[in-house]
Write an enzyme that holds these catalytic residues in place. Structure first.
Site, PDB file in Angstrom:
ATOM      1  N   GLU A  53      -8.207 -10.862  -2.523  1.00  0.00           N
ATOM      2  CA  GLU A  53      -7.260 -10.913  -1.400  1.00  0.00           C
ATOM      3  C   GLU A  53      -7.019 -12.342  -0.928  1.00  0.00           C
ATOM      4  O   GLU A  53      -6.518 -12.579   0.173  1.00  0.00           O
ATOM      5  CB  GLU A  53      -7.765 -10.017  -0.261  1.00  0.00           C
TER       6      GLU A  53
ATOM      7  N   HIS B  22     -10.342  -7.897   6.223  1.00  0.00           N
ATOM      8  CA  HIS B  22     -10.517  -9.220   5.614  1.00  0.00           C
ATOM      9  C   HIS B  22     -11.529  -9.984   6.469  1.00  0.00           C
ATOM     10  O   HIS B  22     -11.573  -9.796   7.693  1.00  0.00           O
ATOM     11  CB  HIS B  22      -9.203 -10.017   5.603  1.00  0.00           C
TER      12      HIS B  22
ATOM     13  N   CYS C 290      -3.524 -15.017   9.577  1.00  0.00           N
ATOM     14  CA  CYS C 290      -3.009 -14.274   8.414  1.00  0.00           C
ATOM     15  C   CYS C 290      -1.680 -14.852   7.955  1.00  0.00           C
ATOM     16  O   CYS C 290      -1.336 -14.770   6.781  1.00  0.00           O
ATOM     17  CB  CYS C 290      -2.736 -12.814   8.775  1.00  0.00           C
TER      18      CYS C 290
HETATM   19  O1  SUG Z   1      -3.030  -6.364   4.136  1.00  0.00           O
HETATM   20  N1  SUG Z   1      -0.934  -5.428   6.783  1.00  0.00           N
HETATM   21  C1  SUG Z   1      -1.680  -6.466   6.098  1.00  0.00           C
HETATM   22  C2  SUG Z   1      -2.244  -7.455   7.083  1.00  0.00           C
HETATM   23  C3  SUG Z   1      -2.811  -8.657   6.374  1.00  0.00           C
HETATM   24  C4  SUG Z   1      -3.515  -9.565   7.297  1.00  0.00           C
HETATM   25  N2  SUG Z   1      -4.005 -10.685   6.609  1.00  0.00           N
HETATM   26  C5  SUG Z   1      -5.184 -11.288   6.823  1.00  0.00           C
HETATM   27  N3  SUG Z   1      -6.130 -10.733   7.517  1.00  0.00           N
HETATM   28  N4  SUG Z   1      -5.366 -12.431   6.279  1.00  0.00           N
HETATM   29  C6  SUG Z   1      -2.792  -5.846   5.229  1.00  0.00           C
HETATM   30  O2  SUG Z   1      -3.440  -4.908   5.687  1.00  0.00           O
HETATM   31  C7  SUG Z   1       0.520  -3.504   6.920  1.00  0.00           C
HETATM   32  C8  SUG Z   1       1.684  -2.902   6.200  1.00  0.00           C
HETATM   33  C9  SUG Z   1       2.114  -1.545   6.700  1.00  0.00           C
HETATM   34  O3  SUG Z   1       1.270  -0.795   7.160  1.00  0.00           O
HETATM   35  O4  SUG Z   1       3.304  -1.240   6.554  1.00  0.00           O
HETATM   36  C10 SUG Z   1      -0.168  -4.576   6.118  1.00  0.00           C
HETATM   37  O5  SUG Z   1      -0.001  -4.640   4.921  1.00  0.00           O
END
Ligand code: SUG
Length: 421
Positions: free
Chosen positions: A167, A235, A352
């Site tokens: 990731e 994460h 993020c």
């Molecule tokens: O991968 N949300 C992302 C958020 C990523 C956050 N990034 C870090 N923590 N670096 C994920 O969970 C939500 C999409 C949706 O539900 O439509 C989403 O993909």
């Protein structure tokens, strides 16, 4: 020009929506079905970029990836969607996801001082655990190869094989005396998260360290705590953030906190570890407020600032802790709240939304670097072309697809990036 930290923020794409696609991401689940505001979301992200430029920092931008993605649906044999089948509707929503905005998941970055060949290495993250994110890496790789095409300065690697979930920088922390000095690279992986998946596999992290040519004695592989993943820290950057010699972490971030701190101290004696105890801010409050999903930045003055989401500042216990820390002369000297609520509602805070690359800005393709004037131009494109709102039931509608595609095309024209069209 010396090496500096450049933050490449992902512009929130015109298809930004709340489809509840990320198991283990509590914000994504709890906002599933809500109406989203892509235009406001992108403007919030641009305001954060402007804010950080105003601090005297170097700022970059990545363009949103092409959505909706017919190749993703085609590969699944979904040339038409059976509207009565929720699984098919969910896969269609995946093809519309604007999740590439969270560029902390675009790649893992090892700056030049850490690598055997003295170049900055990047590996695109395969993101295989979540279907909607697994489609990102080929287009991300394409963009990275354009932005970091200078082969004297950068090496851009393919994603690691999909047998091991990766990731990207969200599970990687680099600590060092200063950005230009050789760093200690800390790779954080998960094994289990109770009801929720552990997204980062140890073997993906180890493969990246080898491919980047890192010295084994300057790498640490640390397990994320099961409790943290189970509480919604999908994460590691939801519960810890590092910058130069400072690690800012929740007490329950790591499976073996004391062993982790000792190993860091042994390799980087000047480290300052700032630990927020669970008795002051519970894991649940840390995750709800996104205190740690902050940008810990070294300002031109040398002081460190923490760019936090407004939600953290509005959580009394969290704010109390931050105020006490600053009053006690801790290493975080300034706390700067920003409004990224649209991204936050899908589990993406200020950290993020950015990929950190330590490099000489002169070696980066200038089309990916921002100043205030260019931000204003991007804002104008967003204001003119991004949909004002998207109800998840509208995903799949032909007229919406056309306007989302046209919006991205207008952006690429403005940025003069035909290679990404
Ligand atoms: O991968 N949300 C992302 C958020 C990523 C956050 N990034 C870090 N923590 N670096 C994920 O969970 C939500 C999409 C949706 O539900 O439509 C989403 O993909």
């Amino acid at each position: 020009m010396p090496l500096v930290e450049i933050n490449f923020d992902g512009l929130v794409g015109p298809s930004h929506n709340y489809a509840g696609l990320s198991l283990g991401n509590l914000a994504s689940a709890s906002n599933a079905g809500e109406v989203s505001y892509p235009r406001a979301a992108a403007l919030q992200g641009l305001a954060k970029m402007r804010h950080n430029i105003g601090l005297g920092l170097t700022q970059g931008l990545f363009a949103p990836l092409p959505r909706p993605n017919p190749a993703f649906l085609g590969a699944l044999g979904l040339h038409a969607i059976d509207e009565s089948d929720p699984a098919q509707r969910r896969l269609r929503a995946a093809a519309w996801s604007a999740s590439s905005m969270w560029t902390a998941n675009a790649a893992t970055v090892s700056p030049a001082p850490d690598t055997v060949d003295g170049r900055c290495h990047l590996t695109a993250a395969n993101l295989v655990t979540m279907p909607h994110r697994s489609q990102e890496w080929p287009d991300t790789l394409r963009q990275l190869r354009v932005a970091f095409a200078n082969a004297q300065a950068f090496v851009v690697h393919d994603a690691v094989p999909p047998c091991f979930g990766d990731e990207g920088a969200a599970n990687h922390m680099r600590m060092c005396a200063s950005h230009e000095a050789p760093g200690l690279e800390i790779f954080v992986y998960g094994t289990t998260g109770g009801a929720f998946p552990a997204r980062q596999h140890e073997q993906a992290s180890r493969a990246i360290a080898r491919r980047h040519g890192l010295a084994p004695e300057r790498c640490l592989f640390v397990e994320q705590s099961t409790e943290a993943i189970a509480a919604g820290a999908f994460h590691n950057d939801v519960v810890a953030v590092a910058n130069e010699r400072v690690l800012f972490t929740h007490e329950q971030a790591f499976a073996d906190p004391d062993g982790t701190y000792a190993a860091i101290r042994e390799r980087l004696p000047e480290v300052e570890i700032v630990i927020v105890p669970a008795s002051t801010v519970s894991l649940a409050d840390a995750i709800r407020s996104y205190l740690f999903n902050a940008q810990l930045l070294t300002l031109p003055s040398g002081e460190m600032a923490l760019v936090i989401p407004l939600e953290a500042w509005e959580t009394p216990l969290v704010r109390g802790w931050l105020e006490a820390h600053m009053a006690s002369n801790g290493p975080i000297r300034r706390v700067l709240p920003v409004d990224v609520r649209q991204s936050m509602a899908n589990g993406g805070g200020p950290a993020c939304l950015r990929l950190r690359v330590v490099a000489d800005p002169a070696t980066v393709d200038p089309r990916f670097l921002l100043d205030e004037a260019k931000i204003a131009q991007v804002e104008a494109v967003v204001a003119a072309h991004w949909p004002e709102q998207i109800d998840p039931v509208d995903l799949g509608r032909e007229s919406l697809a056309r306007s989302v595609i046209a919006a991205r095309t207008a952006l690429l024209e403005m940025l003069q990036l035909p290679e990404l069209a």
